[in-house]
Design a protein around this motif. Structure first.
Motif, PDB file in Angstrom:
ATOM      1  N   UNK A  61       4.796   2.014 -16.457  1.00  0.00           N
ATOM      2  CA  UNK A  61       4.786   1.182 -15.316  1.00  0.00           C
ATOM      3  C   UNK A  61       6.153   1.316 -14.264  1.00  0.00           C
ATOM      4  N   UNK A  62       7.133   1.536 -14.832  1.00  0.00           N
ATOM      5  CA  UNK A  62       8.383   1.479 -14.108  1.00  0.00           C
ATOM      6  C   UNK A  62       8.347   2.685 -12.814  1.00  0.00           C
ATOM      7  N   UNK A  63       7.662   3.843 -13.374  1.00  0.00           N
ATOM      8  CA  UNK A  63       7.495   5.025 -12.212  1.00  0.00           C
ATOM      9  C   UNK A  63       6.224   4.422 -11.381  1.00  0.00           C
ATOM     10  N   UNK A  64       5.405   3.630 -11.860  1.00  0.00           N
ATOM     11  CA  UNK A  64       4.127   3.315 -11.217  1.00  0.00           C
ATOM     12  C   UNK A  64       4.618   2.080 -10.121  1.00  0.00           C
ATOM     13  N   UNK A  65       5.333   1.434 -10.484  1.00  0.00           N
ATOM     14  CA  UNK A  65       5.726   0.293  -9.656  1.00  0.00           C
ATOM     15  C   UNK A  65       6.681   0.843  -8.457  1.00  0.00           C
ATOM     16  N   UNK A  66       7.422   1.856  -8.713  1.00  0.00           N
ATOM     17  CA  UNK A  66       8.032   2.574  -7.763  1.00  0.00           C
ATOM     18  C   UNK A  66       7.240   3.235  -6.911  1.00  0.00           C
ATOM     19  N   UNK A  67       6.144   3.927  -7.330  1.00  0.00           N
ATOM     20  CA  UNK A  67       5.307   4.523  -6.352  1.00  0.00           C
ATOM     21  C   UNK A  67       4.367   3.672  -5.476  1.00  0.00           C
ATOM     22  N   UNK A  68       3.812   2.419  -6.181  1.00  0.00           N
ATOM     23  CA  UNK A  68       3.294   1.261  -5.356  1.00  0.00           C
ATOM     24  C   UNK A  68       4.061   0.724  -4.376  1.00  0.00           C
ATOM     25  N   UNK A  69       5.229   0.565  -4.772  1.00  0.00           N
ATOM     26  CA  UNK A  69       6.240  -0.019  -3.487  1.00  0.00           C
ATOM     27  C   UNK A  69       6.447   1.026  -2.393  1.00  0.00           C
ATOM     28  N   UNK A  70       6.535   2.222  -2.810  1.00  0.00           N
ATOM     29  CA  UNK A  70       6.562   3.219  -1.693  1.00  0.00           C
ATOM     30  C   UNK A  70       5.093   3.089  -0.839  1.00  0.00           C
ATOM     31  N   UNK A  71       4.116   3.071  -1.257  1.00  0.00           N
ATOM     32  CA  UNK A  71       2.881   2.869  -0.874  1.00  0.00           C
ATOM     33  C   UNK A  71       2.785   1.742   0.307  1.00  0.00           C
ATOM     34  N   UNK A  72       3.274   0.351  -0.241  1.00  0.00           N
ATOM     35  CA  UNK A  72       3.727  -0.792   0.531  1.00  0.00           C
ATOM     36  C   UNK A  72       4.372  -0.733   1.734  1.00  0.00           C
ATOM     37  N   UNK A  73       5.477   0.274   1.447  1.00  0.00           N
ATOM     38  CA  UNK A  73       6.512   0.349   2.588  1.00  0.00           C
ATOM     39  C   UNK A  73       5.833   1.295   3.685  1.00  0.00           C
ATOM     40  N   UNK A  74       5.040   2.410   3.199  1.00  0.00           N
ATOM     41  CA  UNK A  74       4.396   3.283   4.268  1.00  0.00           C
ATOM     42  C   UNK A  74       3.219   2.674   4.851  1.00  0.00           C
ATOM     43  N   UNK A  75       2.433   1.608   4.059  1.00  0.00           N
ATOM     44  CA  UNK A  75       1.222   1.188   4.494  1.00  0.00           C
ATOM     45  C   UNK A  75       1.121  -0.279   3.971  1.00  0.00           C
ATOM     46  N   UNK A 102      -0.673  -2.881   4.518  1.00  0.00           N
ATOM     47  CA  UNK A 102      -1.900  -3.462   4.370  1.00  0.00           C
ATOM     48  C   UNK A 102      -2.962  -2.853   3.199  1.00  0.00           C
ATOM     49  N   UNK A 103      -1.830  -2.056   2.410  1.00  0.00           N
ATOM     50  CA  UNK A 103      -3.046  -1.706   1.256  1.00  0.00           C
ATOM     51  C   UNK A 103      -2.879  -2.426  -0.110  1.00  0.00           C
ATOM     52  N   UNK A 104      -4.049  -2.859   0.097  1.00  0.00           N
ATOM     53  CA  UNK A 104      -4.132  -4.265  -1.164  1.00  0.00           C
ATOM     54  C   UNK A 104      -4.162  -3.673  -2.471  1.00  0.00           C
ATOM     55  N   UNK A 105      -4.683  -2.221  -2.819  1.00  0.00           N
ATOM     56  CA  UNK A 105      -4.965  -1.609  -4.087  1.00  0.00           C
ATOM     57  C   UNK A 105      -3.381  -1.569  -4.651  1.00  0.00           C
ATOM     58  N   UNK A 106      -2.345  -1.222  -3.644  1.00  0.00           N
ATOM     59  CA  UNK A 106      -1.094  -0.857  -4.210  1.00  0.00           C
ATOM     60  C   UNK A 106      -0.378  -2.464  -4.656  1.00  0.00           C
ATOM     61  N   UNK A 107      -0.731  -3.411  -3.868  1.00  0.00           N
ATOM     62  CA  UNK A 107      -0.208  -4.724  -4.338  1.00  0.00           C
ATOM     63  C   UNK A 107      -0.812  -5.316  -5.610  1.00  0.00           C
ATOM     64  N   UNK A 108      -2.396  -4.959  -5.852  1.00  0.00           N
ATOM     65  CA  UNK A 108      -2.802  -5.513  -7.082  1.00  0.00           C
ATOM     66  C   UNK A 108      -2.260  -4.578  -8.142  1.00  0.00           C
ATOM     67  N   UNK A 126      -0.820 -11.555  -2.180  1.00  0.00           N
ATOM     68  CA  UNK A 126      -0.743 -10.866  -1.016  1.00  0.00           C
ATOM     69  C   UNK A 126      -1.991  -9.842  -1.092  1.00  0.00           C
ATOM     70  N   UNK A 127      -2.291  -9.381  -2.291  1.00  0.00           N
ATOM     71  CA  UNK A 127      -3.695  -8.654  -2.327  1.00  0.00           C
ATOM     72  C   UNK A 127      -4.721  -9.134  -2.106  1.00  0.00           C
ATOM     73  N   UNK A 128      -4.822 -10.640  -2.276  1.00  0.00           N
ATOM     74  CA  UNK A 128      -6.291 -11.513  -1.946  1.00  0.00           C
ATOM     75  C   UNK A 128      -5.925 -11.626  -0.539  1.00  0.00           C
ATOM     76  N   UNK A 129      -4.946 -11.891   0.101  1.00  0.00           N
ATOM     77  CA  UNK A 129      -4.663 -11.973   1.365  1.00  0.00           C
ATOM     78  C   UNK A 129      -5.358 -10.770   2.379  1.00  0.00           C
TER      79      UNK A 129
END
Length: 87
Positions: free
Chosen positions: A40-54, A56-62, A83-86
């Motif tokens: 999960x620590x690496x996953x959180x880093x990747x999902x945070x990068x997705x959010x920085x780049x995009x 509006x990506x609800x999958x990354x927030x969730x 945020x994902x729900x919004x």
């Protein structure tokens, strides 16, 4: 077998990211594989990068919220879920 497949997904997406550092889909796919692999620590880093780049990506927030919840970070997990729900 599943772990080998996840490792392969991680490796392929890492190669894509090396060539295309702004490819949010590669970060998202690698994040899902990291999460499924129990990292999960690496996953959180990747999902945070997705959010920085995009942003509006609800999958990354969730998915980041799920990892944060597993890490007992309920406050930030809730923010991610909201945020994902919004979106």
């Amino acid at each position: 077998k599943r772990t080998n497949n996840l490792t392969g997904i991680i490796e392929v997406n890492t190669q894509i990211i090396a060539i295309q550092p702004n490819n949010f889909t590669a970060y998202l796919e690698r994040g899902f594989a990291q999460k499924a692999n129990g990292n999960c620590p690496s996953a959180i880093s990747d999902f945070s990068k997705v959010i920085a780049l995009n942003p509006q990506n609800s999958q990354a927030y969730n998915a980041r919220g799920e990892c944060r919840e597993q890490a007992n970070d309920a406050k930030n997990a809730l923010k991610d879920y909201e945020k994902a729900v919004q979106l």
